[in-house]
Design a protein around this motif. Structure first.
Motif, PDB file in Angstrom:
ATOM      1  N   THR A 290      42.985  52.006  39.727  1.00  0.00           N
ATOM      2  CA  THR A 290      43.082  50.582  39.397  1.00  0.00           C
ATOM      3  C   THR A 290      42.830  50.372  37.904  1.00  0.00           C
ATOM      4  OG1 THR A 290      40.759  50.293  40.050  1.00  0.00           O
ATOM      5  CG2 THR A 290      42.453  49.797  41.698  1.00  0.00           C
ATOM      6  N   THR A 291      41.559  50.483  37.489  1.00  0.00           N
ATOM      7  CA  THR A 291      41.226  50.304  36.074  1.00  0.00           C
ATOM      8  C   THR A 291      40.798  51.604  35.413  1.00  0.00           C
ATOM      9  OG1 THR A 291      38.932  49.728  36.609  1.00  0.00           O
ATOM     10  CG2 THR A 291      40.520  47.918  36.454  1.00  0.00           C
TER      11      THR A 291
ATOM     12  N   TYR B 204      45.023  39.234  37.858  1.00  0.00           N
ATOM     13  CA  TYR B 204      46.048  39.434  38.888  1.00  0.00           C
ATOM     14  C   TYR B 204      46.624  38.081  39.286  1.00  0.00           C
ATOM     15  CZ  TYR B 204      44.357  44.192  39.346  1.00  0.00           C
ATOM     16  OH  TYR B 204      44.000  45.502  39.098  1.00  0.00           O
TER      17      TYR B 204
ATOM     18  N   GLU C 242      40.561  42.756  34.793  1.00  0.00           N
ATOM     19  CA  GLU C 242      42.011  42.666  34.943  1.00  0.00           C
ATOM     20  C   GLU C 242      42.395  41.326  35.576  1.00  0.00           C
ATOM     21  OE1 GLU C 242      44.244  44.804  33.956  1.00  0.00           O
ATOM     22  OE2 GLU C 242      42.861  46.344  33.245  1.00  0.00           O
TER      23      GLU C 242
ATOM     24  N   ARG D 285      36.844  53.088  40.978  1.00  0.00           N
ATOM     25  CA  ARG D 285      37.952  52.336  40.391  1.00  0.00           C
ATOM     26  C   ARG D 285      39.137  53.207  40.010  1.00  0.00           C
ATOM     27  NH1 ARG D 285      33.195  50.004  39.415  1.00  0.00           N
ATOM     28  NH2 ARG D 285      33.072  47.730  39.474  1.00  0.00           N
TER      29      ARG D 285
ATOM     30  N   ARG E  56      38.449  45.117  40.205  1.00  0.00           N
ATOM     31  CA  ARG E  56      39.314  44.807  39.063  1.00  0.00           C
ATOM     32  C   ARG E  56      38.537  44.732  37.754  1.00  0.00           C
ATOM     33  NH1 ARG E  56      38.884  39.758  41.627  1.00  0.00           N
ATOM     34  NH2 ARG E  56      37.922  38.141  40.322  1.00  0.00           N
TER      35      ARG E  56
END
Length: 230
Positions: free
Chosen positions: A14-15, A230, A228, A11, A200
């Motif tokens: 991204t996170t 989106y 997350e 990840r 995510r």
């Protein structure tokens, strides 16, 4: 044949973000990695020595290193530790400052001679929810296993701790000669959602090794923090 990947590395970008932030030329990159390893080892050894423990408990969740041309900044995130206590009294504040300064000098001695002149700072951050951190839970389970507590009881107790936090799910896995059995095997337990294949989904992960009278046991903990939008 199963192909596994570290949940944090999966990840990145991204996170998740890197715990070491610096740039170097290709021929100096390996030296920078070794320097980071020395810094982390020195901090962990100092904390263990000051806390007077032999079980490997440190209370450190993350050690982040930021380097520039003329400075090195180390940010230590700690869960539950009496070493760097937050206290309003002047005497405790002076003691805390002395301990951080002693730690800074010890770490700086481990660095390369060429880096002795760089500005070196250490900051201590206290984690608000220690039992929402997989490293703290892994150290707790390791201490229970060394005290010959039932592994199932230790795992269930760790899950009870996480229910007091804002986590959405947790998975705990222990591998090795569990309970002194002749053949190594794997046991795991899960509570809530743990979407390991969802990029995510913000996950926290820890892999920890504990040495017992029956051999080394591997502890892995996955914690689903948030997702997350989106």
């Amino acid at each position: 044949m199963g192909q596994k990947i570290n949940p944090l590395g999966f990840r990145l970008g991204t996170t998740q973000s890197h715990h070491s932030i610096w740039f170097a030329r290709p021929n100096h990159f390996s030296a920078g990695l070794q320097e980071d390893e020395r810094i982390r080892d020195c901090i962990k050894n100092y904390v263990q020595k000051k806390m007077g423990v032999s079980s490997g408990f440190e209370g450190i969740t993350h050690i982040r290193i930021q380097k520039t041309i003329d400075s090195i900044k180390v940010i230590i995130s700690m869960g539950s530790s009496n070493l760097f206590t937050e206290n309003q009294t002047q005497e405790m504040e002076e003691l805390r400052t002395q301990e951080i300064e002693e730690l800074r000098r010890n770490v700086q001695k481990k660095l390369n001679p060429m880096n002795q002149r760089l500005k070196f700072d250490i900051l201590i951050q206290k984690v608000k929810q220690p039992y929402g951190q997989p490293k703290i839970l892994a150290e707790y389970i390791a201490s229970q296993l060394q005290n010959r507590v039932s592994f199932r009881k230790a795992m269930k107790k760790a899950i009870e701790f996480t229910k007091k936090t804002d986590t959405k799910g947790i998975q705990i896995q222990i591998a090795g000669r569990i309970g002194g059995k002749e053949k190594a095997h794997v046991v795991w337990i899960r509570e809530g959602r743990v979407p390991l294949q969802t990029i995510r989904a913000k996950m926290d992960y820890c892999s920890y090794t504990v040495r017992t009278i029956n051999g080394a046991l591997g502890i892995k903990i996955w914690i689903f923090v948030d997702e997350e939008e989106y």
